[in-house]
Design an enzyme around this catalytic site. Structure first.
Site, PDB file in Angstrom:
ATOM      1  CB  SER A   1      -0.636  -0.366   1.218  1.00 58.22           C
ATOM      2  OG  SER A   1      -1.824   1.208   1.555  1.00 58.22           O
TER       3      SER A   1
ATOM      4  CE1 TYR B   1      -4.438  -2.004   5.136  1.00 57.14           C
ATOM      5  CE2 TYR B   1      -2.851   0.513   4.586  1.00 57.14           C
ATOM      6  CZ  TYR B   1      -3.603  -0.916   4.666  1.00 57.14           C
ATOM      7  OH  TYR B   1      -4.206  -1.266   2.419  1.00 57.14           O
TER       8      TYR B   1
HETATM    9  P1  NAP Z   1     -11.791  -5.569   0.402  1.00 56.51           P
HETATM   10  O1  NAP Z   1     -12.312  -4.877  -0.881  1.00 56.51           O
HETATM   11  O2  NAP Z   1     -11.848  -5.115   1.812  1.00 56.51           O
HETATM   12  O3  NAP Z   1     -11.654  -6.925  -0.047  1.00 56.51           O
HETATM   13  C1  NAP Z   1     -10.620  -7.857   0.717  1.00 56.51           C
HETATM   14  C2  NAP Z   1     -10.654  -9.104   0.353  1.00 56.51           C
HETATM   15  O4  NAP Z   1      -9.884 -10.130   1.148  1.00 56.51           O
HETATM   16  C3  NAP Z   1     -12.320  -9.842   0.330  1.00 56.51           C
HETATM   17  O5  NAP Z   1     -12.366 -10.804  -0.425  1.00 56.51           O
HETATM   18  C4  NAP Z   1     -11.790 -10.729   2.078  1.00 56.51           C
HETATM   19  O6  NAP Z   1     -13.084 -11.826   2.108  1.00 56.51           O
HETATM   20  C5  NAP Z   1     -11.024 -11.288   1.454  1.00 56.51           C
HETATM   21  N1  NAP Z   1      -9.983 -11.329   3.334  1.00 56.51           N
HETATM   22  C6  NAP Z   1     -10.723 -10.011   4.578  1.00 56.51           C
HETATM   23  N2  NAP Z   1      -9.291 -10.935   5.547  1.00 56.51           N
HETATM   24  C7  NAP Z   1      -8.956 -12.128   5.180  1.00 56.51           C
HETATM   25  C8  NAP Z   1      -8.204 -13.300   5.816  1.00 56.51           C
HETATM   26  N3  NAP Z   1      -8.306 -13.332   6.795  1.00 56.51           N
HETATM   27  N4  NAP Z   1      -7.889 -14.230   4.708  1.00 56.51           N
HETATM   28  C9  NAP Z   1      -8.566 -14.356   3.642  1.00 56.51           C
HETATM   29  N5  NAP Z   1      -9.305 -13.430   2.893  1.00 56.51           N
HETATM   30  C10 NAP Z   1      -9.638 -12.430   3.702  1.00 56.51           C
HETATM   31  O7  NAP Z   1      -9.682  -5.048   0.798  1.00 56.51           O
HETATM   32  P2  NAP Z   1      -9.837  -4.402  -0.698  1.00 56.51           P
HETATM   33  O8  NAP Z   1      -9.598  -2.742  -0.809  1.00 56.51           O
HETATM   34  O9  NAP Z   1      -9.820  -5.118  -1.734  1.00 56.51           O
HETATM   35  O10 NAP Z   1      -7.667  -4.696  -0.791  1.00 56.51           O
HETATM   36  C11 NAP Z   1      -7.077  -5.865  -0.932  1.00 56.51           C
HETATM   37  C12 NAP Z   1      -5.828  -5.910  -0.895  1.00 56.51           C
HETATM   38  O11 NAP Z   1      -5.067  -4.225  -1.009  1.00 56.51           O
HETATM   39  C13 NAP Z   1      -5.732  -5.641   0.897  1.00 56.51           C
HETATM   40  O12 NAP Z   1      -4.100  -6.032   1.348  1.00 56.51           O
HETATM   41  C14 NAP Z   1      -5.562  -4.004   1.057  1.00 56.51           C
HETATM   42  O13 NAP Z   1      -4.752  -4.022   1.834  1.00 56.51           O
HETATM   43  C15 NAP Z   1      -4.633  -3.588  -0.196  1.00 56.51           C
HETATM   44  N6  NAP Z   1      -5.022  -2.251  -0.419  1.00 56.51           N
HETATM   45  C16 NAP Z   1      -5.802  -1.274  -0.632  1.00 56.51           C
HETATM   46  C17 NAP Z   1      -6.002  -0.508  -1.124  1.00 56.51           C
HETATM   47  C18 NAP Z   1      -7.480   0.534  -1.573  1.00 56.51           C
HETATM   48  O14 NAP Z   1      -7.457   1.799  -1.663  1.00 56.51           O
HETATM   49  N7  NAP Z   1      -8.269  -0.235  -1.948  1.00 56.51           N
HETATM   50  C19 NAP Z   1      -5.006   1.016  -0.759  1.00 56.51           C
HETATM   51  C20 NAP Z   1      -3.442   0.004  -0.569  1.00 56.51           C
HETATM   52  C21 NAP Z   1      -3.915  -1.509  -0.233  1.00 56.51           C
HETATM   53  P3  NAP Z   1     -14.590 -11.493   2.457  1.00 56.51           P
HETATM   54  O15 NAP Z   1     -15.234 -11.109   1.143  1.00 56.51           O
HETATM   55  O16 NAP Z   1     -15.099 -12.702   2.538  1.00 56.51           O
HETATM   56  O17 NAP Z   1     -14.676 -10.269   2.996  1.00 56.51           O
END
Ligand code: NAP
Length: 248
Positions: free
Chosen positions: A143, A157
């Site tokens: 991130s 985080y």
């Molecule tokens: P999201 O929309 O909240 O989706 C997260 C996904 O991960 C969901 O499918 C969730 O499962 C799954 N998950 C959560 N905890 C888990 C666990 N303990 N074991 C297995 N699966 C798990 O998140 P996102 O925004 O796509 O983020 C994905 C990655 O990108 C993360 O590492 C996040 O830190 C990084 N990131 C995101 C952003 C942003 O702005 N969105 C920015 C920087 C970095 P469920 O569907 O069952 O809940």
């Protein structure tokens, strides 16, 4: 060339977008998710409707047996693994470090750091040419928080994402001689439901105008980078940490 890839946290958000783009390339996808089975089932149906192959299993990345099961299920369904996206991650509601509970810190580290390291270990075991793998590539979802620090919001985080960058550098050096490329992506403000889970559903759009490109990013824009890093087009790229942040 057709590939088999594994994505942690593939049911929603960035992981989901990676799964769809991989399927459009003709790659087979195995993914896990924490609890949202309807979202996972919908993703499998969407990929199958595209003529692709996908399997989604419930599993917590911080649970050793469940993460090992993801790799076993993927191998049984689709054969040898070519790539892994270490994507699952969480945030928690904005707070100063002084106000963070022990339970919050423990959960953050368990899922974002221990979960990523466990997945990386299984990926190394599956891909390394020294361990009967055929080589391949790993993409780690870090991130922009790793370099911004996220003061007053979620330093916990941000610290876990700093660990992702360091893990990427070390693993790239360790696994390069074993036929495995390892790179990280640092997404910026991406329009997914992660912000709602941190108590700020509108965060990406509220802060979007402060980004040099003037808007939040879409999950598909992160997926494009991840799938490129997994592809043979990135054959000489390893140890890189790629910002996908609109300049933030
Ligand atoms: P999201 O929309 O909240 O989706 C997260 C996904 O991960 C969901 O499918 C969730 O499962 C799954 N998950 C959560 N905890 C888990 C666990 N303990 N074991 C297995 N699966 C798990 O998140 P996102 O925004 O796509 O983020 C994905 C990655 O990108 C993360 O590492 C996040 O830190 C990084 N990131 C995101 C952003 C942003 O702005 N969105 C920015 C920087 C970095 P469920 O569907 O069952 O809940």
């Amino acid at each position: 060339m057709s590939k088999t890839i594994i994505i942690t946290g593939g049911g929603r958000g960035i992981g989901r977008a990676c799964a769809v783009l991989a399927a459009k390339r003709g790659w087979s996808v195995a993914f896990n998710y924490r609890s949202n089975k309807p979202a996972a089932d919908a993703l499998v149906a969407e990929i199958e409707a595209l003529g692709g192959k996908a399997i989604g299993i419930q599993g917590d990345v911080s649970n050793e047996a469940e993460t090992q099961a993801l790799f076993a299920v993927a191998r049984a369904a689709f054969g040898a693994i070519d790539g892994v996206i270490i994507n699952a991650g969480i945030v928690a509601p904005g707070a100063q470090v002084a106000d963070m509970s022990f339970e919050r810190l423990q959960t953050m580290i368990n899922i974002n750091v221990l979960g990523a390291l466990l997945t990386a270990r299984e990926a190394a075991r599956a891909l390394s040419t020294k361990r009967n793998g055929k080589g391949g590539a790993i993409v780690v979802m870090s991130s922009a928080a790793a370099r911004l620090g996220s003061p007053g919001e979620y330093v916990d985080y941000a610290a876990t994402k700093g660990a992702m960058d360091t893990m990427t550098i070390g693993l790239a050096k360790e696994l390069g001689p074993e036929g495995v490329r390892v790179n990280a992506i640092r997404p910026g403000l991406i329009d997914t439901e992660i912000h709602a889970s941190g108590g700020q559903p509108d965060r990406a759009f509220a802060l979007g105008p402060t980004v040099p490109l003037g808007r939040p990013g879409q999950a598909e824009e992160v997926a494009a980078a991840a799938i490129w890093l997994l592809s043979d087009d990135a054959s000489y790229v390893t140890g890189a940490v790629l910002d996908v942040t609109g300049g933030r």
